[in-house]
Design a protein around this motif. Structure first.
Motif, PDB file in Angstrom:
ATOM      1  N   LEU A 104       0.882  -1.087  -0.021  1.00 13.58           N
ATOM      2  CA  LEU A 104       0.006  -0.065  -0.135  1.00 13.58           C
ATOM      3  C   LEU A 104       0.857   1.132  -0.032  1.00 13.58           C
ATOM      4  CD1 LEU A 104      -2.682  -1.005   2.770  1.00 13.58           C
ATOM      5  CD2 LEU A 104      -2.718  -1.363   0.028  1.00 13.58           C
ATOM      6  N   GLU A 105       2.191   0.977   0.274  1.00 14.15           N
ATOM      7  CA  GLU A 105       3.017   2.368   0.294  1.00 14.15           C
ATOM      8  C   GLU A 105       3.335   2.728  -1.176  1.00 14.15           C
ATOM      9  OE1 GLU A 105       3.998   5.162   1.242  1.00 14.15           O
ATOM     10  OE2 GLU A 105       5.163   4.116   3.107  1.00 14.15           O
ATOM     11  N   ASN A 106       3.369   4.033  -1.138  1.00 13.68           N
ATOM     12  CA  ASN A 106       3.853   4.872  -2.586  1.00 13.68           C
ATOM     13  C   ASN A 106       5.259   4.530  -2.809  1.00 13.68           C
ATOM     14  OD1 ASN A 106       4.844   7.295  -3.961  1.00 13.68           O
ATOM     15  ND2 ASN A 106       2.950   7.141  -4.556  1.00 13.68           N
ATOM     16  N   ASP A 107       5.475   4.020  -4.010  1.00 12.59           N
ATOM     17  CA  ASP A 107       6.888   3.909  -4.402  1.00 12.59           C
ATOM     18  C   ASP A 107       7.642   4.759  -4.550  1.00 12.59           C
ATOM     19  OD1 ASP A 107       6.319   1.015  -5.035  1.00 12.59           O
ATOM     20  OD2 ASP A 107       6.341   1.181  -7.147  1.00 12.59           O
ATOM     21  N   THR A 108       7.371   6.107  -4.578  1.00 11.19           N
ATOM     22  CA  THR A 108       8.422   7.250  -4.565  1.00 11.19           C
ATOM     23  C   THR A 108       8.696   7.364  -3.250  1.00 11.19           C
ATOM     24  OG1 THR A 108       7.070   8.503  -6.361  1.00 11.19           O
ATOM     25  CG2 THR A 108       8.369   9.692  -4.760  1.00 11.19           C
ATOM     26  N   VAL A 109       7.789   7.319  -2.177  1.00 12.15           N
ATOM     27  CA  VAL A 109       7.994   7.355  -0.584  1.00 12.15           C
ATOM     28  C   VAL A 109       9.139   6.046  -0.393  1.00 12.15           C
ATOM     29  CG1 VAL A 109       7.284   7.160   1.639  1.00 12.15           C
ATOM     30  CG2 VAL A 109       6.070   8.386  -0.062  1.00 12.15           C
ATOM     31  N   ARG A 110       8.670   4.806  -1.152  1.00 10.59           N
ATOM     32  CA  ARG A 110       9.579   3.764  -0.566  1.00 10.59           C
ATOM     33  C   ARG A 110      10.791   3.769  -1.214  1.00 10.59           C
ATOM     34  NH1 ARG A 110       6.359  -0.566  -0.654  1.00 10.59           N
ATOM     35  NH2 ARG A 110       5.366   0.051  -2.274  1.00 10.59           N
ATOM     36  N   GLN A 111      11.091   4.212  -2.393  1.00  6.13           N
ATOM     37  CA  GLN A 111      12.334   4.259  -2.625  1.00  6.13           C
ATOM     38  C   GLN A 111      13.298   5.201  -1.977  1.00  6.13           C
ATOM     39  OE1 GLN A 111      12.612   6.079  -6.692  1.00  6.13           O
ATOM     40  NE2 GLN A 111      14.547   5.324  -7.182  1.00  6.13           N
ATOM     41  N   THR A 112      12.614   6.291  -1.360  1.00 11.72           N
ATOM     42  CA  THR A 112      13.604   6.966  -0.408  1.00 11.72           C
ATOM     43  C   THR A 112      14.005   6.390   0.705  1.00 11.72           C
ATOM     44  OG1 THR A 112      12.621   9.006  -1.102  1.00 11.72           O
ATOM     45  CG2 THR A 112      13.595   9.361   0.922  1.00 11.72           C
ATOM     46  N   LYS A 113      12.755   5.693   1.427  1.00 11.03           N
ATOM     47  CA  LYS A 113      13.189   4.797   2.791  1.00 11.03           C
ATOM     48  C   LYS A 113      13.935   3.499   2.347  1.00 11.03           C
ATOM     49  CE  LYS A 113       8.481   6.215   4.770  1.00 11.03           C
ATOM     50  NZ  LYS A 113       7.181   5.693   5.473  1.00 11.03           N
ATOM     51  N   PHE A 114      14.067   2.892   1.425  1.00 11.63           N
ATOM     52  CA  PHE A 114      15.051   2.104   1.003  1.00 11.63           C
ATOM     53  C   PHE A 114      16.344   2.520   0.847  1.00 11.63           C
ATOM     54  CE2 PHE A 114      11.613  -1.355  -0.932  1.00 11.63           C
ATOM     55  CZ  PHE A 114      11.423  -1.904   0.135  1.00 11.63           C
ATOM     56  N   ALA A 115      16.466   3.690   0.095  1.00  7.51           N
ATOM     57  CA  ALA A 115      17.671   4.103   0.170  1.00  7.51           C
ATOM     58  C   ALA A 115      18.430   4.518   1.386  1.00  7.51           C
ATOM     59  CB  ALA A 115      17.678   5.418  -0.931  1.00  7.51           C
ATOM     60  N   GLU A 116      17.526   5.031   2.431  1.00  6.41           N
ATOM     61  CA  GLU A 116      17.928   5.517   3.466  1.00  6.41           C
ATOM     62  C   GLU A 116      18.286   4.211   4.398  1.00  6.41           C
ATOM     63  OE1 GLU A 116      14.943   7.695   5.237  1.00  6.41           O
ATOM     64  OE2 GLU A 116      15.358   9.483   4.217  1.00  6.41           O
ATOM     65  N   ALA A 117      17.697   3.112   4.474  1.00  3.84           N
ATOM     66  CA  ALA A 117      17.857   1.821   5.043  1.00  3.84           C
ATOM     67  C   ALA A 117      19.098   1.030   4.649  1.00  3.84           C
ATOM     68  CB  ALA A 117      16.574   0.900   5.203  1.00  3.84           C
ATOM     69  N   PHE A 118      18.768   0.741   3.416  1.00  2.00           N
ATOM     70  CA  PHE A 118      19.810  -0.080   2.563  1.00  2.00           C
ATOM     71  C   PHE A 118      20.957   0.298   1.774  1.00  2.00           C
ATOM     72  CE2 PHE A 118      15.871  -2.396   2.805  1.00  2.00           C
ATOM     73  CZ  PHE A 118      16.285  -3.381   4.059  1.00  2.00           C
ATOM     74  N   GLY A 119      20.771   1.729   1.523  1.00  2.00           N
ATOM     75  CA  GLY A 119      21.849   2.341   0.542  1.00  2.00           C
ATOM     76  C   GLY A 119      23.325   2.539   1.203  1.00  2.00           C
ATOM     77  N   ASP A 120      23.978   2.585   0.173  1.00  2.00           N
ATOM     78  CA  ASP A 120      25.476   2.775   0.591  1.00  2.00           C
ATOM     79  C   ASP A 120      25.807   4.010   1.233  1.00  2.00           C
ATOM     80  OD1 ASP A 120      26.051  -0.005  -0.344  1.00  2.00           O
ATOM     81  OD2 ASP A 120      26.398   0.790  -2.442  1.00  2.00           O
TER      82      ASP A 120
END
Length: 285
Positions: A269-285
């Motif tokens: 249900l999460e918006n992919d734009t929001v998800r992309q930012t959150k993923f980058a913060e959590a898993f990004g280098d």
């Protein structure tokens, strides 16, 4: 993790040894001994004697959450997580699939009907012929079932997952009125995540790991598991080999149990734009 008998499951256990997250069940060579204040339930008997409802009610009251959809998923996770991980990680990392017959799964319940750690009283596995060793092929390993190829391994695994979770989910759905597709969705989603997570931890190709999980998930769907939507791989940093993570196909409803929690980062249900930012913060280098 306690292990008293690995047998043909040894390659699975060893393959998980380097992981920081490896929730395997307790492996035993014989049914567990009686303990004061503990009743041991074999999973098939737990269902046959109508104890899924009382166990869920105890879980919901003492551990929560109270919201019934979220509580149902949490309850299934409370003993299903280790079993799904064994099936997924074992298949992905070692090419071997554990026998998950419900008569082999044991759960300790306390005086409040709360379950403890899940136990498996078997080391039996299925293995494709192309990776089976000479002991497997000559029949000197009676706990090993040699199958033709990966497709047959997935069919074997799916049949066992259906037999394991099907009666439990049917009883839980009847008791809570939470849909079977929601509950099966958790099982299918975790098959994907429990291949993807080891792949990330070990630095393996994430796309290949996800494709392997899709083949097993598709086999399970063909075997009759009903879901709303399949999970998917989401590339939040497509230019990087590690820039992907999974999105569930089925919501876990935690946001209903705790409105301040909001949608999970992996929620469909999460918006992919929001998800992309959150993923980058959590898993990004």
């Amino acid at each position: 993790m306690q292990v008293s008998d690995r047998g043909p499951l040894t390659p699975v256990v060893e393959a998980c040894a380097g992981l920081t997250f490896a929730p395997l069940p307790v492996l035993l060579s014989a049914p567990p001994q009686e303990q004061e204040g503990i009743r041991w339930w074999r999973l098939d008997r737990l269902v046959e004697e109508g104890m899924i409802g009382p166990a869920f009610d105890a879980f919901r009251e003492l551990r929560g959450p109270q919201q019934i959809s979220a509580a149902s998923v949490h309850f299934l996770k409370s003993f299903g997580r280790e079993l799904i991980f064994l099936a997924a990680a074992g298949t992905y990392l070692s090419g071997r699939s554990a026998d998950l017959s419900p008569r082999l799964v044991w759960l300790p319940a306390d005086e409040n009907n709360l379950f403890g750690d899940v136990h498996i009283v078997s080391s039996r596995v299925a293995v494709p012929s192309d990776i089976a060793d000479i002991t497997d092929i000559t029949g000197q390993a009676p706990d090993t079932v040699v199958v033709g190829d990966e497709n047959e391994l997935d069919e074997w695994t799916s049949a066992h997952i259906m037999a394991l979770f099907g009666p439990v989910i049917d009883a839980l759905s009847a008791h809570t009125r939470v849909g079977r597709r929601t509950l099966w969705g958790y099982v299918v989603d975790m098959l994907g995540f429990y291949m993807l997570n080891p792949a990330r931890k070990l630095g393996n190709d994430l796309d290949l790991a996800w494709r392997r999980s899709e083949r097993l998930m598709n086999s399970l769907l063909a075997a009759g598991a009903p879901i709303r939507k399949e999970p998917r791989l989401f590339w939040f940093q497509p230019e990087k080999p590690s820039g992907a993570w999974g999105v569930r196909g089925t919501c876990c409803f935690d946001f209903r149990a705790d409105p301040e929690h909001g949608y999970c980062i992996t929620c469909p249900l999460e918006n992919d734009t929001v998800r992309q930012t959150k993923f980058a913060e959590a898993f990004g280098d």
